[in-house]
Design an enzyme around this catalytic site. Sequence first.
Site, PDB file in Angstrom:
ATOM      1  N   ASP A 289      -6.163   7.193  24.922  1.00  0.00           N
ATOM      2  CA  ASP A 289      -6.262   5.808  25.370  1.00  0.00           C
ATOM      3  C   ASP A 289      -6.537   5.745  26.874  1.00  0.00           C
ATOM      4  O   ASP A 289      -6.143   6.650  27.619  1.00  0.00           O
ATOM      5  CB  ASP A 289      -4.939   5.083  25.042  1.00  0.00           C
ATOM      6  CG  ASP A 289      -5.099   3.579  25.056  1.00  0.00           C
ATOM      7  OD1 ASP A 289      -6.225   3.085  25.198  1.00  0.00           O
ATOM      8  OD2 ASP A 289      -4.070   2.884  24.932  1.00  0.00           O
TER       9      ASP A 289
ATOM     10  N   ASN B  28     -11.192  -1.100  15.855  1.00  0.00           N
ATOM     11  CA  ASN B  28     -12.173  -0.982  16.950  1.00  0.00           C
ATOM     12  C   ASN B  28     -13.535  -1.589  16.603  1.00  0.00           C
ATOM     13  O   ASN B  28     -14.340  -1.873  17.498  1.00  0.00           O
ATOM     14  CB  ASN B  28     -12.383   0.492  17.363  1.00  0.00           C
ATOM     15  CG  ASN B  28     -11.265   1.061  18.213  1.00  0.00           C
ATOM     16  OD1 ASN B  28     -11.042   2.269  18.228  1.00  0.00           O
ATOM     17  ND2 ASN B  28     -10.547   0.195  18.932  1.00  0.00           N
TER      18      ASN B  28
HETATM   19  C1  FPP Z   1      -9.438   4.326  24.087  1.00  0.00           C
HETATM   20  O1  FPP Z   1      -9.867   3.846  25.307  1.00  0.00           O
HETATM   21  C2  FPP Z   1     -10.402   5.161  23.474  1.00  0.00           C
HETATM   22  C3  FPP Z   1     -11.165   4.834  22.399  1.00  0.00           C
HETATM   23  C4  FPP Z   1     -11.129   3.555  21.701  1.00  0.00           C
HETATM   24  C5  FPP Z   1     -12.122   5.763  21.857  1.00  0.00           C
HETATM   25  C6  FPP Z   1     -11.848   7.205  22.107  1.00  0.00           C
HETATM   26  C7  FPP Z   1     -13.151   7.834  22.169  1.00  0.00           C
HETATM   27  C8  FPP Z   1     -13.510   8.867  22.961  1.00  0.00           C
HETATM   28  C9  FPP Z   1     -12.575   9.629  23.793  1.00  0.00           C
HETATM   29  C10 FPP Z   1     -14.919   9.281  23.006  1.00  0.00           C
HETATM   30  C11 FPP Z   1     -15.498   9.708  21.723  1.00  0.00           C
HETATM   31  C12 FPP Z   1     -14.629  10.622  20.954  1.00  0.00           C
HETATM   32  C13 FPP Z   1     -14.937  11.851  20.551  1.00  0.00           C
HETATM   33  C14 FPP Z   1     -14.017  12.600  19.672  1.00  0.00           C
HETATM   34  C15 FPP Z   1     -16.177  12.510  20.932  1.00  0.00           C
HETATM   35  P1  FPP Z   1      -9.949   2.278  25.498  1.00  0.00           P
HETATM   36  O2  FPP Z   1     -11.373   1.900  25.498  1.00  0.00           O
HETATM   37  O3  FPP Z   1      -9.110   1.608  24.463  1.00  0.00           O
HETATM   38  O4  FPP Z   1      -9.328   2.137  26.903  1.00  0.00           O
HETATM   39  P2  FPP Z   1      -8.608   0.861  27.483  1.00  0.00           P
HETATM   40  O5  FPP Z   1      -7.378   0.663  26.671  1.00  0.00           O
HETATM   41  O6  FPP Z   1      -8.336   1.255  28.886  1.00  0.00           O
HETATM   42  O7  FPP Z   1      -9.594  -0.268  27.363  1.00  0.00           O
END
Ligand code: FPP
Length: 246
Positions: free
Chosen positions: A18, A66
Amino acid sequence: MHALDTEKLPRHLAIIMDGNGRWAQERMLKRIIGHQKGVETVRVIVEECSKLGIRYLTLFAFSAENWLRPKTEVKALMALLKKYIKAEVARMTANNIRFNVIGNRDELPPDVNDAVQEAIDRTERNTGMVLTLALSYGARQEIIRAAARLAADISAGTVNPGAVDERSFSSYLFTATIPDPDFLIRTSGEMRISNFLLWQLAYTELYFSNVNWPEFSRIELHKALRDYQSRERRFGRTSAQLQNRS
Ligand code: FPP
């Protein structure tokens, strides 16, 4: 701080990655740049876990919820996932990693699903760490799906309702072939489970790091694992009972 004891690692480590968006926004960058940086962290952490000898690593990459994000962000995340999976198959093979996915794969765009299937097929004989990506995954949805499949088997007469127990129910979950996580890490300071592995986390040790996922490093991983090693897991028993067990 104690050194890491490689004999006492979690067999299954699960991670809620996250904070990509916040990492980017704090730097006046677009959220997708945060996700791109997040992929770099995925590479580092996957390699380190495999080197350390962790048997199962499960990453929450995209939740069932998501899909509600802005279309452009969803599209960019899907493109990143496909690129990552395609690019990593060779490295997974070199590191003996077996690739796996949990979640509602039918909801993924067909090209992403094809990349997923190819990676599963090409790594299926690998005997090292099992890397599971949770994609379009939601734990409540998983439990409902399991209950519906079990109900179908009961009405078909192949399962006796009186014989259903935790073990047999687990076999209907996406994680049927994976042991429950021993340790869960969530980054970015949020202290929630967010519909991740609700059934499987019943006895899991939880760890919350304040670091955003793009900055989560090998050092942070070791710090979390040392914390895990300092805990006593009792599974509902008392300390004395555990000490008397051989
Ligand atoms: C949370 O950050 C992350 C996600 C919703 C997606 C996770 C994806 C990756 C790390 C990249 C792709 C994955 C792989 C396995 C290649 P957020 O966007 O919710 O952050 P925030 O809470 O700060 O908005």
